[in-house]
Motif scaffolding. Structure first.
Motif, mmCIF file in Angstrom:
data_model
loop_
_atom_site.group_PDB
_atom_site.id
_atom_site.type_symbol
_atom_site.label_atom_id
_atom_site.label_comp_id
_atom_site.label_asym_id
_atom_site.label_seq_id
_atom_site.Cartn_x
_atom_site.Cartn_y
_atom_site.Cartn_z
ATOM 1 N N THR A 224 -3.951 6.999 5.392
ATOM 2 C CA THR A 224 -3.180 7.046 4.167
ATOM 3 C C THR A 224 -2.802 8.180 3.877
ATOM 4 N N SER A 225 -3.676 9.083 3.459
ATOM 5 C CA SER A 225 -3.693 10.070 2.813
ATOM 6 C C SER A 225 -4.219 11.186 4.147
ATOM 7 N N ALA A 226 -3.539 12.515 3.775
ATOM 8 C CA ALA A 226 -4.057 13.271 4.566
ATOM 9 C C ALA A 226 -4.266 14.703 4.229
ATOM 10 N N SER A 227 -4.736 15.814 4.218
ATOM 11 C CA SER A 227 -4.507 17.273 4.045
ATOM 12 C C SER A 227 -4.647 18.066 4.854
ATOM 13 N N PHE A 228 -3.789 18.902 4.541
ATOM 14 C CA PHE A 228 -4.235 20.701 4.967
ATOM 15 C C PHE A 228 -4.385 21.333 4.336
ATOM 16 N N THR B 48 0.538 -1.245 -0.112
ATOM 17 C CA THR B 48 -0.089 0.140 0.156
ATOM 18 C C THR B 48 1.104 1.653 -0.641
ATOM 19 N N GLY B 49 2.107 1.280 0.548
ATOM 20 C CA GLY B 49 2.255 2.281 0.811
ATOM 21 C C GLY B 49 4.171 2.414 -0.551
ATOM 22 N N SER B 50 4.786 3.246 0.061
ATOM 23 C CA SER B 50 4.511 4.816 1.113
ATOM 24 C C SER B 50 4.519 6.151 0.178
ATOM 25 N N GLY B 51 4.412 6.875 0.672
ATOM 26 C CA GLY B 51 4.776 8.097 -0.167
ATOM 27 C C GLY B 51 6.295 9.190 0.483
ATOM 28 N N GLY B 52 5.730 10.562 -0.005
ATOM 29 C CA GLY B 52 7.007 11.575 0.048
ATOM 30 C C GLY B 52 6.882 12.994 -0.512
ATOM 31 N N ALA B 53 7.495 13.712 0.116
ATOM 32 C CA ALA B 53 6.535 14.846 0.028
ATOM 33 C C ALA B 53 7.729 15.600 -0.664
ATOM 34 N N LEU B 54 7.781 17.312 -1.546
ATOM 35 C CA LEU B 54 8.452 18.559 -2.012
ATOM 36 C C LEU B 54 7.891 19.281 -1.222
ATOM 37 N N PHE B 55 8.943 19.791 -0.001
ATOM 38 C CA PHE B 55 8.739 21.108 0.293
ATOM 39 C C PHE B 55 10.221 21.458 0.979
ATOM 40 N N MET C 104 3.007 5.537 5.786
ATOM 41 C CA MET C 104 2.413 5.464 4.435
ATOM 42 C C MET C 104 2.489 6.875 4.001
ATOM 43 N N GLY C 105 2.190 7.592 5.165
ATOM 44 C CA GLY C 105 1.759 9.115 3.830
ATOM 45 C C GLY C 105 2.730 9.993 4.486
ATOM 46 N N VAL C 106 2.862 11.446 4.006
ATOM 47 C CA VAL C 106 3.029 12.879 4.599
ATOM 48 C C VAL C 106 2.316 13.965 3.831
ATOM 49 N N THR D 163 1.222 10.043 8.235
ATOM 50 C CA THR D 163 0.767 8.613 8.406
ATOM 51 C C THR D 163 1.320 7.221 9.010
ATOM 52 N N ASN D 164 1.044 6.539 9.611
ATOM 53 C CA ASN D 164 1.489 4.997 9.189
ATOM 54 C C ASN D 164 0.016 4.456 9.856
ATOM 55 N N LEU D 165 0.892 3.054 9.317
ATOM 56 C CA LEU D 165 -0.193 2.029 9.582
ATOM 57 C C LEU D 165 -0.158 1.906 11.556
ATOM 58 N N GLY D 166 -0.078 2.204 12.188
ATOM 59 C CA GLY D 166 -0.494 2.537 13.500
ATOM 60 C C GLY D 166 -0.033 4.224 13.968
ATOM 61 N N SER D 167 -0.107 4.343 15.152
ATOM 62 C CA SER D 167 0.026 5.967 15.504
ATOM 63 C C SER D 167 0.619 7.032 14.568
ATOM 64 N N ASN D 168 -0.041 8.400 14.264
ATOM 65 C CA ASN D 168 0.452 8.631 13.913
ATOM 66 C C ASN D 168 1.773 10.087 13.342
ATOM 67 N N GLN D 169 2.118 10.496 13.436
ATOM 68 C CA GLN D 169 2.982 11.823 13.934
ATOM 69 C C GLN D 169 3.126 13.211 13.687
ATOM 70 N N MET D 170 2.769 13.868 14.154
ATOM 71 C CA MET D 170 2.980 15.225 13.932
ATOM 72 C C MET D 170 4.047 15.893 14.578
ATOM 73 N N TYR D 171 5.317 16.756 13.244
ATOM 74 C CA TYR D 171 6.257 17.119 13.326
ATOM 75 C C TYR D 171 6.447 18.534 12.915
ATOM 76 N N LEU D 172 6.224 19.310 14.156
ATOM 77 C CA LEU D 172 6.563 21.222 13.848
ATOM 78 C C LEU D 172 8.110 21.302 14.159
ATOM 79 N N ASN D 173 8.278 21.910 12.853
ATOM 80 C CA ASN D 173 9.931 22.764 12.444
ATOM 81 C C ASN D 173 9.430 23.650 13.153
ATOM 82 N N LYS D 174 11.275 23.952 14.138
ATOM 83 C CA LYS D 174 11.151 24.993 14.719
ATOM 84 C C LYS D 174 12.440 25.516 14.173
ATOM 85 N N GLY D 175 12.786 24.806 12.784
ATOM 86 C CA GLY D 175 13.806 25.929 12.340
ATOM 87 C C GLY D 175 15.051 25.375 11.997
#
Lengths: 565, 389
Positions: free
Chosen positions: A181-185, A52-59, A131-133, A149-161
């Motif tokens: 799976t997928s998420a959206s802000f 099913t996975g996984s994804g990636g991000a350009l940021f 899974m996703g980001v 996003t995960n199979l299991g608990s997800n994680q929010m990472y705050l960018n501190k600079g």
């Protein structure tokens, strides 16, 4: 809204190699330091998450003006299994984990595209079954944060600079322990803070996974329908670092399926952002924003829940864009082999019509199982083209016959918008042809040369970075749209006014595709047009601003509240 | 030794296929049978051997060889071993070019695999071989529709109506052509005719809703959307439908039954699960699925028999005990239900579904102390319980 594209299409140039093949992309991942092999932990027991996975991000996590990369990693599924003892053993020096790569394009002084793995010092510890980001600035500090996003608990990472991230999952209240799976802000209530929608796929566990068989009678992967759909989650950002779970009061708990793809956009042009969810084997949902913190699913009535024959399809990835230049966002959803990838054309005010076959997308989509996808103007001719990342989910008999150890590989696809309501598949594009099991796909101008590049994430395979070789032969306009705080204003609408008769409409987003995060900048192809009249921005708050004389063939930052009146 | 023979056969089979007294025959791609169900593997191997023997015998006619290729192709097709089936049908049609079956089935696989131009060409040949087979023009119509060649699609569907004047699949196709052209009233006429022939084809209601939406009739849109479902329209196609009869073993029937069950087509699901039970009487999953389906159809007695047999075969099977307990509870046989639920809970002490039902049955049986104890242990919501007087 009229479009410039009929004029622009005349000037479209397709370069050819000596062999007569189109050269659109050049694959450079390893060459530029993106060394990453996805690991799925498969043990031969055909557990659905493996494929099913996984994804990636350009940021741009360090705000240095170039796109960095985050790649999601899998892990082992079965307890007491070591990553080195699976069918495709993990060979890395450390345990499998998601990785952050910094783009050195604008930091090394040589303008050379090269990536450095900065995972260790970043503070990101993504060692779950990833899974996703999703990417968005949740605290309006101008720094892009990450939701994993995960199979299991997800994680929010705050960018501190300064390249550092902190895990704020618990404090922010954004965990979901299910199979996300997928998420959206996006800012659904226009309060200036990015909210978060998280999709969940299936109530899977190693213990409850049954044996499933293909029509050949060989053991194969199960469909998600053997597992209960757990339901999605909507988090409202309270603006103080805490999110509130508003799934039930917002109404989005009323209907759900096996959620895989999400895109947010103002489909009915009422100034409020709506949500479209692609479900695997269940009807899609179109959550229309009621402007009071609640949503109503209008998909069936709107003609976007099922295909034109009334068939529910296996929705995987999804994107929205104004491919026909009529001023409304259309929807494209990828599906299984033998199903079409379906194009829902927005006739206005979120009334959709399945025009897949009229657009020439019916037959090409039936051959493969599509996942990551997006509208993008690869040749900068002013018309939005389509990319589709493919990879099967059931063993392919022909590859089994050939003793392929991972017989799910399929080629990816690129479709050029003809400017007449349709698409043609760009064939013989060698860089798209390797039979890999592609899942995620993210778009962005990685080398800042004015055309859109593509990041493809492969299951049980290497990441691919496809550098665009043709787009900047036409004129272009690049924009970063930021709010007063410096945050990328996801959901902002941009109208590029070329002249009195012609304009193009785009929007700021990082969501869409499949499990992945996209470049928030807006890159607009202009063909041979070297000067535009104005750029009109409708900010998520509803305010409108207009900039004159925005230069072409360069990136410009447009900040909310700074347009000259 | 047995494994060695199977492997040896797999290695030499393609070579035998290639030896042919017709030079233009294609080498059949031999599928990997390693992971197939044993009875299916044996079934396929037998036909492969039969073809090999026929091919080796110089006295055999081209017709006999065509038949051997065709039969093997049908078996491959039945088990979705498509590339191999295609090769076999192709050879069968080359050896017997006037035999409608093989040309038609090659065309069908071309269509299925998206080789539409090949499919069109072969369907047209098939039509000259047998002009009364209604699936040919319907399939052609569907291909043209997919290719957005609407006039050719319309002509093909009309041709189908000349063979069978009320053919629902042809009317449905004509409705889709009209819908594509935004000729909504015409589309409605054809969809209505489709439904008149096949009222159970509730997916047609969605197409009707879209047509009424085009006419701006909101009430009709809503009416049809509430009736829309997952059952579509199929053209009668004895050659393809007949492939189902070739299927042996449990797995395919089990898979088909589950699909039918998910689509709430319980009659069809029961047929498939019965076939699965017939193919594998000791298959516990087949029996449990048949039991669940029969209880959906209201056949409590039949369902109970299947669950009991499943428990006899595998005494620790939780869902057999659980499903049987549901039936018994529905018949107010609380003590019997409790016994099965306790057996299930002994296997999986944390199964919340089993625990909830057991607590409820204990309450109904007046076994309050046990109910309270269970509710406490499993964090279940307490319910009032009255001991028997």
């Amino acid at each position: 809204m009229r479009t410039i594209a009929t004029v622009l299409a005349i000037f479209f140039i397709v370069p050819f190699s000596a062999t007569g093949q189109h050269i659109v992309f050049k694959e450079v991942a390893e060459q530029v330091g993106l060394k990453f092999q996805h690991y799925n932990g498969m043990t031969g027991k055909f557990y659905l998450p493996e494929i099913t996975g996984s994804g990636g991000a350009l940021f741009d996590f360090d705000n240095d003006g170039d796109l960095d990369v985050f790649l999601v990693q899998g892990n082992v599924l079965e307890p007491n299994t070591q990553p080195g003892n699976t069918l495709f053993p993990w060979r890395g020096p450390q345990s499998p984990r998601g990785r952050l790569f910094r783009n050195e394009l604008l930091s090394n002084g040589s303008a050379k595209l090269i990536f450095t793995d900065v995972t260790q010092q970043s503070g990101i510890v993504a060692t779950g079954y990833g899974m996703g980001v999703a990417v968005g600035d949740i605290n309006n500090d101008g720094l892009a944060d990450l939701y994993l996003t995960n199979l299991g608990s997800n994680q929010m990472y705050l960018n501190k600079g300064a390249g550092k991230f902190t895990d704020v999952t618990k404090e922010s209240g954004t965990d979901d322990p299910r199979w996300s799976t997928s998420a959206s802000f996006f800012d659904y209530d226009r309060d200036g803070w990015l909210d978060l929608m998280v999709l969940n796929y299936a109530d899977f566990s190693v213990a409850n996974s049954p044996n499933c068989y293909a029509a050949t009678t060989a053991k194969d992967y199960c469909t998600p329908r053997v597992f209960r759909a757990p339901g999605n989650r909507l988090f409202h950002n309270k603006g103080n670092g805490v999110f509130e779970d508003v799934t039930v009061p917002a109404g989005v708990s009323k209907e759900f399926g096996h959620g895989l793809g999400i895109i947010t956009a103002d489909f009915n042009n009422d100034g409020w952002i709506d949500i479209y969810v692609a479900n695997d084997g269940d009807q899609s949902q179109l959550w229309t924003n009621q402007k009071n913190g609640t949503f109503v699913n209008d998909a069936l009535l709107a003609g976007a829940a099922v295909n034109r024959n009334g068939q529910t399809e296996a929705g995987m990835g999804v994107d929205a864009g104004d491919f026909d230049g009529n001023g409304t966002d259309d929807i494209f959803v990828t599906h299984l082999t033998d199903e079409t990838n379906t194009l829902f054309v927005n006739l206005g005010e979120a009334v959709f019509e399945d025009r897949t076959r009229e657009a020439g997308l019916g037959m090409p989509g039936r051959r493969f199982t599509g996942f990551g996808t997006f509208f993008f103007d690869y040749d900068n001719d002013g018309w939005l083209d389509l990319f589709v990342a493919n990879g099967a989910v059931q063993l392919l008999p022909e590859l089994v016959r050939q003793k392929n150890p991972f017989p799910l590989g399929q080629p990816n696809q690129l479709f050029r918008n003809t400017g007449k309501g349709g698409f043609v598949e760009i064939m013989d594009q060698a860089e798209l042809q390797p039979l890999e099991v592609s899942r995620g796909a993210a778009l962005g101008d990685v080398d800042n040369d004015g055309d859109t590049d593509v990041l493809v994430t492969n299951n049980n395979g290497p990441v691919r970075l496809l550098l665009n070789q043709v787009g900047n032969q036409n004129h272009w306009l690049g924009m970063r749209l930021v709010g007063r705080s410096g945050r990328d204003m996801l959901g902002a609408q941009v109208e590029i006014v070329v002249d009195e008769k012609n304009s193009l409409r785009r929007r700021v987003r990082t969501d869409g595709s499949y499990l992945s995060g996209n470049d928030p900048r807006v890159l607009v192809g202009l063909g041979q047009v070297s000067k535009i009249k104005a750029v009109r921005v409708v900010w998520p708050s509803g305010t409108v601003e207009e900039w004159k004389d925005v230069g072409v063939d360069r990136y410009t930052t447009l900040k909310e509240g700074t347009a000259r009146r | 030794m047995k494994n060695f023979l199977v492997m040896l056969f797999l290695v030499i089979t393609p070579a035998i296929y290639s030896q042919s007294f017709r030079r233009d025959l294609v080498a059949v791609r031999s599928p990997d049978l390693t992971n197939l169900e044993e009875s299916v593997r044996n079934q396929i191997t037998e036909l492969q051997n039969s073809l090999a023997a026929t091919a080796k015998n110089p006295a055999q006619s081209e017709t006999a060889l065509s038949e051997a290729y065709g039969k093997l192709g049908q078996i491959y097709h039945a088990y979705s071993l498509i590339p191999s089936a295609h090769d076999c049908y192709l050879n069968a049609s080359l050896l017997a070019p006037k035999d409608f079956r093989w040309t038609y089935l090659v065309a069908k696989l071309d269509q299925q695999e998206g080789r539409f131009e090949d499919a069109i060409r072969r369907y047209r040949i098939a039509r000259t071989l047998r002009s009364d087979y209604v699936a040919v023009p319907v399939n052609l119509g569907n291909i043209f529709l997919e290719l957005n060649r609407l006039e050719e699609a319309r002509a093909s569907f009309k041709e189908a109506l000349e063979i069978d004047k009320n053919n629902p699949a042809a009317h449905y196709g004509l409705g889709q052509v009209a819908l594509s052209k935004r000729s909504y009233a015409e589309a409605i006429q054809h969809f209505d005719k489709t439904l008149a022939q096949v009222p159970s084809a509730n997916r047609v209601h969605y197409s009707l809703a879209m047509a009424y939406r085009g006419l701006g009739d909101v009430e009709k849109v809503k009416t049809h959307l509430t009736q829309q479902g997952s059952v579509g329209v199929r053209v009668s196609d004895p050659l393809v439908d007949g492939l189902q009869d070739l299927i042996e073993g449990v797995r395919v029937h089990l898979a088909r039954g589950k699909l039918a069950f998910e689509a709430r087509q319980f009659d069809e699901a029961a047929i498939e699960f019965r076939k699965a039970v017939a193919a594998g009487p000791n298959n516990v999953a087949a029996r449990i699925n048949l039991g669940v389906t029969l209880s959906q159809l209201g056949d409590a007695q039949g369902a109970a028999e299947q669950f009991e047999e499943a428990i006899r075969l595998e005494p620790g099977r939780v869902n057999a005990h659980y499903n049987l307990a549901i039936l018994l509870a529905g018949q107010n046989s609380h003590e019997k239900a409790i016994a099965h639920l306790q057996s299930a809970l002994a296997v999986d002490p944390n199964d919340m579904n089993v625990g909830s039902l057991l607590a409820s049955e204990l309450v109904k049986a007046g076994r309050c102390r046990e109910a309270i104890e269970l509710q406490r242990r499993m964090n279940l919501k307490p319910s009032p319980c009255r001991p028997p007087e």
